[in-house]
Design an enzyme around this catalytic site. Structure first.
Site, PDB file in Angstrom:
ATOM      1  N   CYS A 206       0.818  -1.213   0.000  1.00  0.00           N
ATOM      2  CA  CYS A 206       0.000   0.000   0.000  1.00  0.00           C
ATOM      3  C   CYS A 206       0.854   1.267   0.000  1.00  0.00           C
ATOM      4  O   CYS A 206       1.696   1.438   0.883  1.00  0.00           O
ATOM      5  CB  CYS A 206      -0.906  -0.019   1.233  1.00  0.00           C
ATOM      6  SG  CYS A 206      -1.781   1.529   1.511  1.00  0.00           S
TER       7      CYS A 206
ATOM      8  N   TYR B 251      -5.513   6.350  -9.259  1.00  0.00           N
ATOM      9  CA  TYR B 251      -6.703   5.580  -8.906  1.00  0.00           C
ATOM     10  C   TYR B 251      -7.937   6.122  -9.623  1.00  0.00           C
ATOM     11  O   TYR B 251      -8.812   5.362 -10.036  1.00  0.00           O
ATOM     12  CB  TYR B 251      -6.908   5.603  -7.394  1.00  0.00           C
ATOM     13  CG  TYR B 251      -5.784   4.926  -6.665  1.00  0.00           C
ATOM     14  CD1 TYR B 251      -5.711   3.547  -6.614  1.00  0.00           C
ATOM     15  CD2 TYR B 251      -4.774   5.664  -6.067  1.00  0.00           C
ATOM     16  CE1 TYR B 251      -4.668   2.911  -5.975  1.00  0.00           C
ATOM     17  CE2 TYR B 251      -3.720   5.034  -5.431  1.00  0.00           C
ATOM     18  CZ  TYR B 251      -3.668   3.668  -5.387  1.00  0.00           C
ATOM     19  OH  TYR B 251      -2.621   3.039  -4.773  1.00  0.00           O
TER      20      TYR B 251
END
Length: 356
Positions: A65, A196
Site C-alpha cells: 500500500c 486511482y
C-alpha cells in the site's frame, strides 16, 4: 479510503463515473503533552488524545500500500523502530480486511490477531467503513487509535520527537511548509489519487479527465525536477516521500493496470533520475517489496484484472543505476544523517524482492 482496499472504494463513484475516495478516518491523535501511561483524553472517537509512550502502540502496515508505505518510511527515517513496533499484513486480502498471512499461523505475532478488522471492531463494534492501513493500534486494548495516515505521519515527526534517533532529519522544515502544503494541494488529487481516478473510473469521460490531469501534473513535475534535486528546498521532505510511493509503483502497476500509459517513468529523464536518487537513499528503496506490490494490485483488483494474473515484468533493475542527481546539489538529510541498516530481520525486505 486511505489504503489499497480499492476494490471496495471503487464502488464509490459519482454519477459521471468518477472514482471517489472515502476520506473518513478515525482521527484520534497521539500527543506528547499527556503523561505516559495515562488514559486517552476525550470521550468521542475521532477527537480523543492519546499519550506518546514507547512500546504502547503498534503500526499496522502493508508494503503493498502506498499510503502505508509513507508511514513505514517516516518511521524508519526518524528512527522510531524501538518506540513503535510494526506489523506487516500480506499483499492480498478479501473484502473484509487486510490479514497477517505472512506471519506464522497467519497471526500478527504481537497482537495475535488474524485480521486487522479485529482491532477496528475492538474500537468500534461493527465498524462500517473500509479496514485501512496504516493503522496505529493500542496494544493494551488491541484497538485502533487512528487510521488518519496524514495526521499519523505528522505526529510521528513532531509529537514523537523525544524518541527520534540522533541525526533524524527535519522532513517538514518551517521555511518550506507553505511550499510543501501547496505541492500536496495538487499532487495528491492529480497524481497520488490521480492514478486511482484513472484506474477505477467507471465511464470513459471520467477516465480521460483523470488521465489528462495526471499527465499534466507529471509534466509539471518533470519540468520542476529538471533543475532541482528535491521538490522543496535542498533536502528530502515529506513532499518527496508522498511522491516517491506513487512513482515507485508507476511502471510496475499504474502504467498498465490503471491505464496511465502515456509514458513510463523511465521515459521521463528528470522523474526517472529523481526516482532512482530516492530509491537508492536509505529508508526508501530498502522498504519496497515489488512482488507484494504487484500481487496486491493485479490479484486483488479483480474488477480491473479479472484473471488475477500477475505480470512477470517489468525489469526494475534500472532503479539501481547511477542517477547523477547529486550534480544538482542538495543534501538528502540536511544537517541530519541517513538511518542505519534495518536491525529487525522481520522488517527487512526479502532477498530478491527489491530492484536487484
Amino acid at each position: 479510503m486511505a489504503d489499497d482496499t480499492e476494490f471496495i472504494a471503487a464502488k464509490n463513484a459519482s454519477e459521471d463515473g468518477e472514482f471517489v475516495r472515502d476520506a473518513t478516518y478515525i482521527n484520534d491523535r497521539v500527543v506528547a503533552d499527556l503523561p505516559a501511561g495515562s488514559d486517552p483524553v476525550g470521550d468521542k472517537v475521532g477527537e480523543m488524545r492519546w499519550p506518546v509512550e514507547a512500546g504502547r502502540y503498534r503500526l499496522m502496515a502493508a508494503r503493498a500500500c502506498p499510503w502505508a508505505s509513507r508511514s513505514i518510511i517516516v518511521r524508519r527515517l526518524m528512527g522510531l523502530e524501538d518506540a513503535i513496533s510494526m506489523g506487516l499484513a500480506g499483499p492480498t486480502h478479501d473484502v473484509n480486511s487486510w490479514v497477517f498471512d505472512l506471519d506464522p499461523d497467519g497471526r500478527d505475532p504481537v497482537t495475535g490477531i488474524y485480521r486487522l478488522q479485529e482491532a477496528y471492531f475492538n474500537r468500534i463494534p461493527d465498524y462500517p467503513r473500509g479496514i485501512t492501513v496504516p493503522a496505529l493500534v493500542d496494544l493494551p486494548t488491541t484497538s485502533v487509535v487512528t487510521n488518519a495516515y496524514q495526521k499519523l505521519n505528522f505526529d510521528l515527526l513532531s509529537e514523537w520527537s523525544a524518541f527520534h534517533r540522533d541525526g533524524a532529519p527535519d522532513l517538514y522544515p518551517e521555511e518550506h511548509r507553505d511550499e510543501i502544503d501547496e505541492l500536496d494541494s495538487w499532487i495528491y488529487p492529480t497524481v497520488n489519487n490521480g492514478v486511482y481516478r484513472s484506474g477505477f473510473a467507471a465511464e470513459q469521460g471520467a477516465y480521460e479527465e483523470a488521465y489528462d490531469e495526471l499527465w499534466a501534473s507529471l509534466d509539471r513535475l518533470e519540468e520542476r525536477l529538471t533543475t532541482r534535486r528535491y521538490l522543496a528546498g535542498d533536502t528530502i521532505t515529506v513532499a518527496d516521500i508522498r511522491l516517491f510511493t506513487t512513482l515507485v509503483r508507476f511502471d510496475a502497476v499504474y502504467h498498465g493496470h490503471f491505464k496511465a500509459n502515456r509514458n513510463k517513468i523511465t521515459e521521463m529523464p528528470a522523474l526517472w533520475g529523481y526516482l532512482r536518487d530516492l530509491f537508492q537513499t536509505p529508508g526508501f528503496g530498502d522498504t519496497c517489496d515489488f512482488p507484494q506490490i504487484k500481487e496486491h494490485y493485479y490479484n486483488v483488483h479483480r474488477d480491473v484484472n479479472p484473471t488475477g494474473i500477475v505480470p512477470k515484468g517489468p525489469d526494475l533493475s534500472g532503479l539501481l543505476t547511477p542517477h547523477h542527481r547529486e550534480e544538482l546539489g542538495g543534501r538528502p538529510f540536511g544537517d541530519g544523517t541517513a538511518p542505519g541498516p534495518i536491525e529487525n530481520p522481520s522488517e527487512r525486505v526479502p532477498e530478491g524482492h527489491g530492484a536487484g
